[in-house]
Design an enzyme around this catalytic site. Structure first.
Site, PDB file in Angstrom:
ATOM      1  N   HIS A  98      54.122 -22.623 -20.310  1.00 28.44           N
ATOM      2  CA  HIS A  98      53.952 -23.625 -19.261  1.00 28.44           C
ATOM      3  C   HIS A  98      52.938 -23.141 -18.244  1.00 28.44           C
ATOM      4  CE1 HIS A  98      57.477 -21.128 -18.329  1.00 28.44           C
ATOM      5  NE2 HIS A  98      57.267 -21.326 -17.039  1.00 28.44           N
ATOM      6  N   HIS A 100      51.629 -23.487 -14.462  1.00 26.75           N
ATOM      7  CA  HIS A 100      52.033 -23.910 -13.126  1.00 26.75           C
ATOM      8  C   HIS A 100      50.816 -24.431 -12.369  1.00 26.75           C
ATOM      9  CE1 HIS A 100      55.994 -21.740 -13.091  1.00 26.75           C
ATOM     10  NE2 HIS A 100      55.377 -20.983 -13.982  1.00 26.75           N
TER      11      HIS A 100
END
Ligand SMILES: [Zn+2]
Length: 138
Positions: A98, A100
């Site tokens: 992921h 950010h």
């Protein structure tokens, strides 16, 4: 399927989804570091950036690039910190890659990416560069 991000991608658990595209999904972090903290994940469950297919990496960063401006504008931010905790040793807590996107403001109390490191180095730049060049040629 126990991965929370896979379940968000599949729509099995609710999230504040910002974008849902063929190659990735962007949604708000439920434990935001700041208002507007967005996570962008590939649809495929891969732990780290090096596990991602090259075309999927391009597609993922196209989503990051497309959302960086709107995140900044929507929150009235002056900038964004964009980062990946790539692997458990780097602080990654959910093993689904992921990215950010965290809005930033002057004097918001957070540092740059550089501030997370104590600058403990032991090898020369030339030695390190040679080692990485050798590994990337393999
Ligand atoms: Zn997953």
């Amino acid at each position: 399927m126990s991965c929370i991000f896979c379940r968000i991608v599949a729509g099995e658990i609710p999230a504040e989804v910002i974008a849902s595209e063929a190659d990735g999904v962007a949604f708000l972090d439920v434990q935001p570091l700041a208002d507007g903290h967005v996570l962008v994940v590939p649809r495929a469950h891969v732990p780290t950036i090096e596990d991602l297919e090259p075309a999927a990496a391009v597609a993922l960063f196209q989503i990051v690039r497309r959302l960086a401006g709107p995140v900044r504008q929507a929150l009235g931010a002056a900038g964004t910190t964009i980062g990946i905790n790539n692997g458990e040793a780097a602080g990654q807590t959910i093993p689904h890659l992921h990215v950010h996107i965290v809005p930033r403001w002057p004097n918001d109390g957070a540092g740059s990416v550089h501030t997370i490191f104590p600058r403990r180095t032991t090898r020369t730049l030339a030695d390190v560069a040679a080692a990485i060049r050798k590994a990337s040629a393999a």
